[in-house]
Scaffold this motif. Structure first.
Motif, PDB file in Angstrom:
ATOM      1  N   ASN A 115       0.833  -1.212   0.000  1.00 10.34           N
ATOM      2  CA  ASN A 115       0.000   0.000   0.000  1.00 10.34           C
ATOM      3  C   ASN A 115       0.860   1.252   0.000  1.00 10.34           C
ATOM      4  N   GLU A 116       1.957   1.219   0.765  1.00  9.00           N
ATOM      5  CA  GLU A 116       2.841   2.382   0.790  1.00  9.00           C
ATOM      6  C   GLU A 116       3.489   2.604  -0.566  1.00  9.00           C
ATOM      7  N   GLU A 117       3.908   1.504  -1.226  1.00  6.37           N
ATOM      8  CA  GLU A 117       4.488   1.642  -2.555  1.00  6.37           C
ATOM      9  C   GLU A 117       3.462   2.173  -3.535  1.00  6.37           C
ATOM     10  N   HIS A 118       2.225   1.688  -3.416  1.00  2.00           N
ATOM     11  CA  HIS A 118       1.160   2.159  -4.309  1.00  2.00           C
ATOM     12  C   HIS A 118       0.909   3.639  -4.117  1.00  2.00           C
ATOM     13  N   ASN A 119       1.045   4.126  -2.884  1.00  2.00           N
ATOM     14  CA  ASN A 119       0.826   5.541  -2.601  1.00  2.00           C
ATOM     15  C   ASN A 119       2.075   6.380  -2.815  1.00  2.00           C
ATOM     16  N   GLY A 120       3.164   5.791  -3.261  1.00  2.00           N
ATOM     17  CA  GLY A 120       4.381   6.539  -3.502  1.00  2.00           C
ATOM     18  C   GLY A 120       5.184   6.822  -2.252  1.00  2.00           C
ATOM     19  N   LEU A 121       4.938   6.086  -1.179  1.00  2.00           N
ATOM     20  CA  LEU A 121       5.638   6.325   0.076  1.00  2.00           C
ATOM     21  C   LEU A 121       6.775   5.317   0.231  1.00  2.00           C
ATOM     22  N   PRO A 122       7.873   5.706   0.871  1.00  2.00           N
ATOM     23  CA  PRO A 122       8.981   4.772   1.077  1.00  2.00           C
ATOM     24  C   PRO A 122       8.609   3.682   2.074  1.00  2.00           C
ATOM     25  N   LYS A 123       9.307   2.575   1.962  1.00  2.00           N
ATOM     26  CA  LYS A 123       9.014   1.464   2.848  1.00  2.00           C
ATOM     27  C   LYS A 123       9.482   1.737   4.269  1.00  2.00           C
ATOM     28  N   GLN A 124      10.672   2.360   4.390  1.00  2.00           N
ATOM     29  CA  GLN A 124      11.235   2.545   5.708  1.00  2.00           C
ATOM     30  C   GLN A 124      10.420   3.544   6.520  1.00  2.00           C
ATOM     31  N   ARG A 125      10.494   3.395   7.829  1.00  2.00           N
ATOM     32  CA  ARG A 125       9.794   4.284   8.739  1.00  2.00           C
ATOM     33  C   ARG A 125      10.506   5.631   8.770  1.00  2.00           C
ATOM     34  N   ILE A 126       9.744   6.724   8.679  1.00  2.00           N
ATOM     35  CA  ILE A 126      10.301   8.078   8.630  1.00  2.00           C
ATOM     36  C   ILE A 126      10.029   8.757   9.960  1.00  2.00           C
ATOM     37  N   SER A 127      11.044   9.390  10.492  1.00  2.00           N
ATOM     38  CA  SER A 127      10.894  10.076  11.770  1.00  2.00           C
ATOM     39  C   SER A 127      10.052  11.335  11.607  1.00  2.00           C
ATOM     40  N   LYS A 128       9.514  11.815  12.723  1.00  2.00           N
ATOM     41  CA  LYS A 128       8.703  13.035  12.691  1.00  2.00           C
ATOM     42  C   LYS A 128       9.523  14.236  12.245  1.00  2.00           C
ATOM     43  N   ALA A 129      10.775  14.300  12.703  1.00  2.00           N
ATOM     44  CA  ALA A 129      11.636  15.417  12.307  1.00  2.00           C
ATOM     45  C   ALA A 129      11.871  15.411  10.805  1.00  2.00           C
ATOM     46  N   GLN A 130      12.081  14.204  10.223  1.00  2.00           N
ATOM     47  CA  GLN A 130      12.289  14.115   8.785  1.00  2.00           C
ATOM     48  C   GLN A 130      11.030  14.496   8.025  1.00  2.00           C
ATOM     49  N   LYS A 131       9.868  14.109   8.569  1.00  2.00           N
ATOM     50  CA  LYS A 131       8.607  14.486   7.931  1.00  2.00           C
ATOM     51  C   LYS A 131       8.431  15.993   7.920  1.00  2.00           C
ATOM     52  N   ARG A 132       8.810  16.649   9.036  1.00  2.00           N
ATOM     53  CA  ARG A 132       8.708  18.111   9.073  1.00  2.00           C
ATOM     54  C   ARG A 132       9.641  18.756   8.054  1.00  2.00           C
ATOM     55  N   ARG A 133      10.868  18.210   7.944  1.00  2.00           N
ATOM     56  CA  ARG A 133      11.804  18.752   6.953  1.00  2.00           C
ATOM     57  C   ARG A 133      11.297  18.549   5.540  1.00  2.00           C
ATOM     58  N   ASP A 134      10.738  17.380   5.277  1.00  2.00           N
ATOM     59  CA  ASP A 134      10.191  17.115   3.939  1.00  2.00           C
ATOM     60  C   ASP A 134       9.028  18.045   3.623  1.00  2.00           C
TER      61      ASP A 134
END
Length: 327
Positions: A115-134
């Motif tokens: 589902n994550e691949e279908h939605n274009g999301l990476p497989k690995q878990r992303i930290s909250k700080a990285q999400k804010r930077r993105d």
């Protein structure tokens, strides 16, 4: 051994056989056999549950198989985890059950990854700080794209088109724009700047306003035919005319053709107004000798309304300013 003893021994043996052969399931209680102490004869206080009755009364509710009674009877028991804790499963069955749970969990993880691949999301878990930077990076890219798009659109906006046309006309005369603040006094400050450029006597904004109001009031009969109510389109009444003159004198009201006529007559100089479309208009050309005070008229420069700027020869310093302060 007498008959009573034999009966008691038989009862005890029967109870042991029952406990060994039957598995208590759910809330079903094990059979209990009572003894009549008087006659020492067996008496059933609760009906013993046969293997067939056990199989019929138990309702399978899960996929885990356990023994019931003997090896040939099976039933399905709910909540495998409870069965594992209670020890009712064999070691082999416990291992199989754990493997089954692990397999289901793995399948769920694979499904989530797909589902994550279908939605274009990476497989690995992303930290909250990285999400804010993105998120900040995406917003920055979006702002940059919007700025570029707005700049592209601005090239063809009325304001830009008008400004290019005025600048082209000024360039033909070796002139450039001199920006005047948009504060309601732009007409008077543009005229003041032109007076200073030609070495003529200068006046404060307030003095120019007072003199213009006096001129309009004095020449009411000549000018009233050009003065209309902007809401109704009718000529100004006497009360409206007096209010007009008072507003001109005491507030930063915007000036137009009536005020240009008054300023030209007061200063005794021709005032030329250059605009993007059509030829320039000159107030006082037939009455006063030049040189003309040259200002520009902008219909689309500001959203609040029309605006006037002044001009400078190209070879002069652009930093000179007529200012808006009173002198």
């Amino acid at each position: 051994m007498n008959a009573a003893s034999k009966d008691a021994a038989g009862i005890i043996a029967g109870m042991s056989a029952v406990n060994k052969g039957a598995l208590v399931l759910g809330s079903v209680e094990p059979p209990v056999v009572g003894v009549n102490l008087n006659g020492l004869k067996p008496m059933k206080t609760k009906q013993r549950i046969s293997e067939k009755e056990c199989e019929g009364s138990f309702k399978p509710e899960s996929t885990t198989v356990v023994k019931c009674g003997n090896d040939t009877d099976y039933a399905k028991q709910i909540r495998p985890a409870q069965a594992l804790r209670s020890g009712s499963l064999t070691k082999q069955q416990s291992v199989k059950e754990r493997h089954r749970v692990m397999r289901i969990k793995a399948e769920e993880d694979i499904s989530n990854d797909e589902n994550e691949e279908h939605n274009g999301l990476p497989k690995q878990r992303i930290s909250k700080a990285q999400k804010r930077r993105d998120k900040k990076a995406r917003e920055a890219r979006q702002r940059e794209e919007e700025i570029l798009a707005a700049a592209e659109d601005a090239k063809f906006a009325p304001k830009a088109t008008e400004l290019r046309a005025i600048q082209t006309k000024l360039l033909e005369r070796q002139l450039t724009l001199h920006n005047i603040p948009s504060d309601g006094d732009c007409l008077y400050n543009a005229v003041r700047h032109q007076l200073s450029q030609h070495g003529l006597a200068n006046h404060s904004v307030q003095k120019l306003r007072n003199e213009s109001a006096n001129y309009i009031r004095t020449h009411k009969d000549t000018l009233i035919c050009y003065m209309t109510n902007p809401k109704t389109g009718d000529l100004l009444t006497d009360d409206e005319f007096n209010k007009y003159c008072e507003t001109l004198r005491t507030t930063p009201a915007w000036g137009g053709q009536i005020e240009l006529k008054a300023l030209s007559s007061i200063l005794k100089v021709p005032i030329e107004v250059l605009q993007a479309e059509g030829p320039s208009t000159v107030q006082g050309a037939d009455e006063f000798a030049g040189p003309n005070l040259l200002i520009t008229y902008h219909r689309h420069m500001y959203s609040l309304g029309e605006h006037y700027n002044s001009t400078l020869p190209i070879d002069k310093t652009v930093g000179e300013s007529g200012g808006s302060e009173n002198e």
